[in-house]
Write a protein that holds these residues in place. Structure first.
Motif, PDB file in Angstrom:
ATOM      1  N   GLY A  14       0.814  -1.217   0.000  1.00 39.56           N
ATOM      2  CA  GLY A  14       0.000   0.000   0.000  1.00 39.56           C
ATOM      3  C   GLY A  14       0.843   1.260   0.000  1.00 39.56           C
ATOM      4  N   LEU A  15       1.915   1.249   0.772  1.00 40.31           N
ATOM      5  CA  LEU A  15       2.809   2.409   0.801  1.00 40.31           C
ATOM      6  C   LEU A  15       3.485   2.611  -0.554  1.00 40.31           C
ATOM      7  N   CYS A  16       3.941   1.524  -1.162  1.00 34.83           N
ATOM      8  CA  CYS A  16       4.561   1.615  -2.491  1.00 34.83           C
ATOM      9  C   CYS A  16       3.558   2.131  -3.523  1.00 34.83           C
ATOM     10  N   ILE A  17       2.323   1.661  -3.440  1.00 37.23           N
ATOM     11  CA  ILE A  17       1.284   2.100  -4.375  1.00 37.23           C
ATOM     12  C   ILE A  17       0.972   3.573  -4.171  1.00 37.23           C
ATOM     13  N   LEU A  18       0.883   4.015  -2.925  1.00 41.23           N
ATOM     14  CA  LEU A  18       0.619   5.423  -2.644  1.00 41.23           C
ATOM     15  C   LEU A  18       1.725   6.310  -3.202  1.00 41.23           C
ATOM     16  N   ILE A  19       2.963   5.949  -2.921  1.00 40.00           N
ATOM     17  CA  ILE A  19       4.097   6.746  -3.414  1.00 40.00           C
ATOM     18  C   ILE A  19       4.146   6.699  -4.944  1.00 40.00           C
ATOM     19  N   GLY A  20       3.919   5.512  -5.521  1.00 39.64           N
ATOM     20  CA  GLY A  20       3.917   5.391  -6.977  1.00 39.64           C
ATOM     21  C   GLY A  20       2.834   6.242  -7.620  1.00 39.64           C
ATOM     22  N   GLY A  21       1.647   6.235  -7.040  1.00 35.24           N
ATOM     23  CA  GLY A  21       0.560   7.062  -7.565  1.00 35.24           C
ATOM     24  C   GLY A  21       0.868   8.541  -7.485  1.00 35.24           C
ATOM     25  N   LEU A  22       1.438   8.971  -6.367  1.00 39.26           N
ATOM     26  CA  LEU A  22       1.812  10.377  -6.235  1.00 39.26           C
ATOM     27  C   LEU A  22       2.890  10.773  -7.238  1.00 39.26           C
ATOM     28  N   LEU A  23       3.855   9.886  -7.447  1.00 34.27           N
ATOM     29  CA  LEU A  23       4.912  10.177  -8.413  1.00 34.27           C
ATOM     30  C   LEU A  23       4.356  10.269  -9.833  1.00 34.27           C
ATOM     31  N   LEU A  24       3.362   9.444 -10.160  1.00 37.08           N
ATOM     32  CA  LEU A  24       2.772   9.492 -11.494  1.00 37.08           C
ATOM     33  C   LEU A  24       1.924  10.748 -11.706  1.00 37.08           C
ATOM     34  N   LEU A  25       1.401  11.298 -10.642  1.00 34.63           N
ATOM     35  CA  LEU A  25       0.648  12.550 -10.766  1.00 34.63           C
ATOM     36  C   LEU A  25       1.564  13.756 -10.884  1.00 34.63           C
ATOM     37  N   THR A  26       2.825  13.571 -10.515  1.00 35.46           N
ATOM     38  CA  THR A  26       3.818  14.635 -10.649  1.00 35.46           C
ATOM     39  C   THR A  26       4.301  14.644 -12.096  1.00 35.46           C
ATOM     40  N   PRO A  27       4.237  15.801 -12.779  1.00 34.03           N
ATOM     41  CA  PRO A  27       4.653  15.811 -14.181  1.00 34.03           C
ATOM     42  C   PRO A  27       6.158  15.572 -14.335  1.00 34.03           C
ATOM     43  N   GLY A  28       6.503  14.681 -15.217  1.00 36.63           N
ATOM     44  CA  GLY A  28       7.906  14.405 -15.506  1.00 36.63           C
ATOM     45  C   GLY A  28       8.120  12.943 -15.815  1.00 36.63           C
ATOM     46  N   PHE A  29       9.164  12.662 -16.561  1.00 36.62           N
ATOM     47  CA  PHE A  29       9.420  11.297 -17.006  1.00 36.62           C
ATOM     48  C   PHE A  29      10.162  10.465 -15.965  1.00 36.62           C
ATOM     49  N   PHE A  30      11.056  11.068 -15.219  1.00 35.83           N
ATOM     50  CA  PHE A  30      11.795  10.337 -14.186  1.00 35.83           C
ATOM     51  C   PHE A  30      10.841   9.874 -13.090  1.00 35.83           C
ATOM     52  N   THR A  31       9.986  10.792 -12.617  1.00 42.73           N
ATOM     53  CA  THR A  31       9.034  10.425 -11.564  1.00 42.73           C
ATOM     54  C   THR A  31       7.995   9.439 -12.094  1.00 42.73           C
ATOM     55  N   ASP A  32       7.612   9.572 -13.365  1.00 41.93           N
ATOM     56  CA  ASP A  32       6.661   8.623 -13.953  1.00 41.93           C
ATOM     57  C   ASP A  32       7.250   7.215 -14.000  1.00 41.93           C
ATOM     58  N   THR A  33       8.494   7.115 -14.418  1.00 41.34           N
ATOM     59  CA  THR A  33       9.149   5.809 -14.480  1.00 41.34           C
ATOM     60  C   THR A  33       9.227   5.181 -13.093  1.00 41.34           C
ATOM     61  N   THR A  34       9.633   5.967 -12.110  1.00 38.54           N
ATOM     62  CA  THR A  34       9.715   5.476 -10.740  1.00 38.54           C
ATOM     63  C   THR A  34       8.333   5.081 -10.227  1.00 38.54           C
ATOM     64  N   GLY A  35       7.326   5.889 -10.534  1.00 43.16           N
ATOM     65  CA  GLY A  35       5.960   5.588 -10.118  1.00 43.16           C
ATOM     66  C   GLY A  35       5.444   4.294 -10.705  1.00 43.16           C
ATOM     67  N   PHE A  36       5.684   4.075 -12.009  1.00 42.12           N
ATOM     68  CA  PHE A  36       5.261   2.825 -12.633  1.00 42.12           C
ATOM     69  C   PHE A  36       5.967   1.625 -12.021  1.00 42.12           C
ATOM     70  N   LEU A  37       7.251   1.777 -11.710  1.00 44.85           N
ATOM     71  CA  LEU A  37       7.991   0.679 -11.080  1.00 44.85           C
ATOM     72  C   LEU A  37       7.388   0.308  -9.726  1.00 44.85           C
ATOM     73  N   LEU A  38       6.868   1.301  -9.009  1.00 43.74           N
ATOM     74  CA  LEU A  38       6.248   1.039  -7.709  1.00 43.74           C
ATOM     75  C   LEU A  38       4.828   0.495  -7.832  1.00 43.74           C
ATOM     76  N   LEU A  39       4.158   0.762  -8.936  1.00 40.68           N
ATOM     77  CA  LEU A  39       2.779   0.307  -9.101  1.00 40.68           C
ATOM     78  C   LEU A  39       2.669  -1.099  -9.679  1.00 40.68           C
ATOM     79  N   ILE A  40       3.590  -1.485 -10.508  1.00 38.59           N
ATOM     80  CA  ILE A  40       3.511  -2.787 -11.168  1.00 38.59           C
ATOM     81  C   ILE A  40       3.996  -3.863 -10.193  1.00 38.59           C
ATOM     82  N   PRO A  41       3.137  -4.842  -9.887  1.00 39.17           N
ATOM     83  CA  PRO A  41       3.503  -5.861  -8.889  1.00 39.17           C
ATOM     84  C   PRO A  41       4.798  -6.612  -9.201  1.00 39.17           C
ATOM     85  N   ALA A  42       5.070  -6.867 -10.466  1.00 40.05           N
ATOM     86  CA  ALA A  42       6.281  -7.624 -10.831  1.00 40.05           C
ATOM     87  C   ALA A  42       7.559  -6.862 -10.470  1.00 40.05           C
ATOM     88  N   THR A  43       7.549  -5.558 -10.630  1.00 44.74           N
ATOM     89  CA  THR A  43       8.744  -4.774 -10.277  1.00 44.74           C
ATOM     90  C   THR A  43       8.726  -4.362  -8.805  1.00 44.74           C
TER      91      THR A  43
END
Length: 129
Positions: A74-103
């Protein structure tokens, strides 16, 4: 705390550099829509993964287990979601890594170690009355 100031300087610098580089390659409007799409997709994934993790935590609590792994998820998902709402490619990549269960399964041990260090008793007690 000592890492907060460098992070607040380095991450935006990386984001600005990436945004300028990508917009010079594909154009301003496609870059804008790409950022918008990752924000929308991130919100959708965060909601979907968050609900799944909440259901898992409830099942664990109902069966008398401590939902430790679900809390870290849940903490990883929360942080990942917040990072994806932040505009930018670095934060988006990090956010997706935290949201996808495999990574996320590769990131969770590091998060667990951080929690252990954070909550480890260091001989200090706070008593609130």
């Amino acid at each position: 705390m000592k890492f907060l100031v460098p992070i607040l300087i380095i991450i935006p610098a990386i984001e600005i550099t990436l945004l300028l580089t990508v917009s010079s390659k594909i154009g301003i409007l496609p870059t804008f829509f790409l950022i918008l799409a990752t924000g929308i997709l991130g919100a959708y994934l965060a909601k979907k993964q968050g609900m799944k993790t909440l259901h898992k935590a409830r099942q664990q609590m109902n069966s008398g287990q401590v939902p430790g792994e679900a809390i870290v998820d849940g903490l990883c998902i929360l942080i990942g979601g917040l990072l994806l709402l932040t505009p930018g490619f670095f934060t988006d990549t990090t956010g997706f890594l935290l949201l996808i269960p495999a990574t996320r399964k590769f990131i969770k041990p590091t998060v667990m170690k951080l929690f252990q260090r954070l909550f480890q008793n260091r001989g200090r007690f706070t008593i609130i009355r």
